[in-house]
Design an enzyme around this catalytic site. Structure first.
Site, short mmCIF file in Angstrom:
data_model
loop_
_atom_site.label_atom_id
_atom_site.label_comp_id
_atom_site.label_asym_id
_atom_site.label_seq_id
_atom_site.Cartn_x
_atom_site.Cartn_y
_atom_site.Cartn_z
N HIS A 17 0.84 -1.19 0.00
CA HIS A 17 0.00 0.00 0.00
C HIS A 17 0.88 1.25 0.00
CE1 HIS A 17 -2.84 2.71 2.10
NE2 HIS A 17 -3.80 1.84 1.81
N SER A 241 -8.94 4.18 0.93
CA SER A 241 -9.59 2.88 1.01
C SER A 241 -8.91 1.91 0.04
CB SER A 241 -11.07 3.03 0.68
OG SER A 241 -11.52 1.97 -0.12
N LYS A 242 -8.63 0.72 0.54
CA LYS A 242 -7.95 -0.27 -0.29
C LYS A 242 -8.79 -0.62 -1.51
CE LYS A 242 -4.82 -2.52 2.82
NZ LYS A 242 -4.14 -3.68 3.29
N ARG A 243 -10.10 -0.53 -1.36
CA ARG A 243 -10.94 -0.93 -2.48
C ARG A 243 -11.21 0.21 -3.44
NH1 ARG A 243 -15.70 -1.98 -0.49
NH2 ARG A 243 -14.95 -1.53 1.60
N LYS A 244 -11.42 1.41 -2.90
CA LYS A 244 -11.86 2.49 -3.78
C LYS A 244 -10.74 3.37 -4.31
CE LYS A 244 -16.13 3.06 -1.29
NZ LYS A 244 -15.88 3.73 -0.01
#
Ligand code: GLU
Ligand code: ZN
Length: 483
Positions: A17, A241-244
């Site tokens: 990340h 956010s890891k997803r968005k």
């Protein structure tokens, strides 16, 4: 070595990340400027969430960013015996106690309590340790624990806001807060530099560190300093956010961000050099970085700014370095790394090294990421440029003057000297005869030859492409317009 000892302690539970990269970089900068030691410890004890590929991803990304470590990589899973020994010492010295309450029993009892969490029911029940009991830490009833934080100053956490937290689960697993600090103790870590999301855990760690120092048979170790780095937020000022949000370092590498640019940008997330420059060479970062100067307000992870900085770094490369850096995107069959899921628009046979060497300087000034190059230079290597319909209608199909100019160009380009300068002057003259400024007279030619209306400098491109290919494409576009 007597300098500071810092560690980067990622958990291999997902893509590497940008926040982890920033933490790793700040540890590295601190170690490098202070002549200290940078340790890599992979905290891989969450067997369910760990994957070998994420572990590899950490090593690959750190190597790519140039964040070399002096000790490690250590695996936390190799150190389980140390964690168990520390838990045993805390238990023997009365800092931990066994608790046999079930979740349901606790929930039933604490309903309506002012203090949230576990109520200390088993503190003095002398429950025997079995595989059905967890071990909890006896948090002092009164007082505060102070976390010395180089970013935030001393932060006081009142004990009455902490429940007697679980340190060891009933299955014997030592939870992260203790495992992490036991490793920091044995690795003689002097500064714990990590993300602000871990701050709530820190008082528990300070309490347990102190407790261990008082255990019979355990050697006391000086408390480390802490530095909790500000959260990274997106444009909406929400936690990334890891997803968005686009947070995987791997994806930035795939898109053609340079490691040097990313390092420069990451350094600015929560810290700034003297003066307000954005482009800060690594040596300056190392010389000027101070944990005391790290801000505690959230840092906006601004992809636009990163992209701008990347463009600057791309332009700073020498011609040869630019060619080498772009190779994975244009000739992925050459090196041992290439971006994933990116198709090159030409075949290995169609591509030409020597032509690319001459094309590269034309695009170096124009791209902000290396990943933009293939689309921009495609027309040099493919046989069929497949003109974009909208571009065709705008510049040729739906523009009689553009079409006429194209016909003029076909006639003129057959005989003129084939050089960028002559192509430029000829096109200027043809355009003027039809009342067009150069920008307008170039458009149908660019469209016919490259398939789009934007791209590298046109006349230099035509010179490289050669007379035959240029004329063939101009004629094909005319035929399409007339049919
Ligand atoms: N391994 C934990 C994490 O990645 C803790 C890291 C630390 O203490 O620096 O969240
Ligand atoms: Zn209990």
């Amino acid at each position: 070595m007597t300098g500071p000892r810092v560690r980067f302690a990622p958990s291999p539970t997902g893509f590497f990340h940008v926040g982890s990269a920033r933490t790793s970089l700040f540890n590295w900068l601190f170690a490098r400027q202070s002549g200290g030691t940078f340790i890599l410890r992979v905290e891989d004890t969450d067997a369910e969430r760990n994957r070998e590929e994420w572990h590899e991803g950490i090593l690959t990304a750190m190597a790519w960013l140039g964040l070399d470590f002096d000790e490690g990589p250590f695996l936390q899973s190799d150190l389980l015996a140390d964690h168990a020994a520390a838990a045993a010492a805390l238990l023997a010295n009365g800092y931990l106690y066994a608790c046999d309450c079930t979740r349901e029993q606790i929930d039933e009892r604490i309903k309506g309590n002012a203090k949230p969490g576990y109520d200390g029911h088993c503190r003095d029940r002398h429950v025997a340790r079995t595989d059905r009991t967890a071990l909890r830490f006896r948090v002092p009833d009164v007082g505060v624990t102070v976390v010395p934080d180089m970013v935030r100053g001393d932060v006081a956490f009142p004990h009455d806001s902490y429940e007697d937290f679980i340190v060891v689960k009933s299955n014997g697993a030592v939870l992260y807060p203790l495992a992490n600090l036991v490793d920091d103790r044995s690795m003689r870590v002097t500064h714990v530099i990590r993300g602000e999301d871990l701050l709530p855990t820190t008082p528990k760690q300070v309490m347990m560190w102190e407790a261990l120092n008082h255990c019979v048979g355990v050697d006391p170790v000086a408390h480390p300093f802490y530095a909790h780095l500000p959260m990274l937020v997106n444009e909406q000022r929400k936690k990334l956010s890891k997803r968005k949000d686009p947070v995987a370092i791997e994806s930035y590498r795939d898109q053609g961000y340079l490691a040097s640019a990313l390092v420069n940008y990451l350094a600015l997330l929560g810290w700034s050099p003297h003066g307000d420059e954005e482009i800060v060479p690594l040596t300056t970062l190392v010389a000027q970085f101070r944990l005391e100067d790290v801000s505690h307000s959230p840092a906006f992870f601004d992809v636009k700014k990163l992209t701008h900085i990347n463009g600057e770094y791309i332009r700073q490369l020498s011609a040869a370095d630019f060619i080498a850096a772009s190779a994975p995107w244009v000739a992925p069959w050459l090196g041992d790394w290439h971006p994933t899921d990116r198709d090159v628009p030409w075949t290995r046979e169609q591509f030409s090294d020597s032509l690319y060497e001459r094309v590269a300087p034309l695009v170096q000034e124009r791209v902000t990421t290396l990943g933009e190059i293939p689309a921009m230079v495609r027309f040099f290597f493919v046989d069929d440029v497949a003109i974009d319909d909208a571009a065709f209608d705008k510049a040729i199909g739906g523009d009689p003057v553009g079409q006429a100019l194209l016909a003029d160009a076909v006639a003129a380009f057959e005989t003129i000297e084939w050089s960028a300068a002559t192509l430029h002057d000829t096109t200027t003259a043809l355009g003027e005869a039809r009342g067009l400024v150069l920008r307008k007279s170039q458009a149908p030619i660019r469209c016919a030859v490259t398939g789009t209306l934007v791209g590298p400098p046109l006349f230099e491109s035509l010179e490289l492409l050669g007379r035959d290919v240029t004329l063939a494409r101009l004629r094909a576009a005319l035929d399409r317009a007339r049919s």
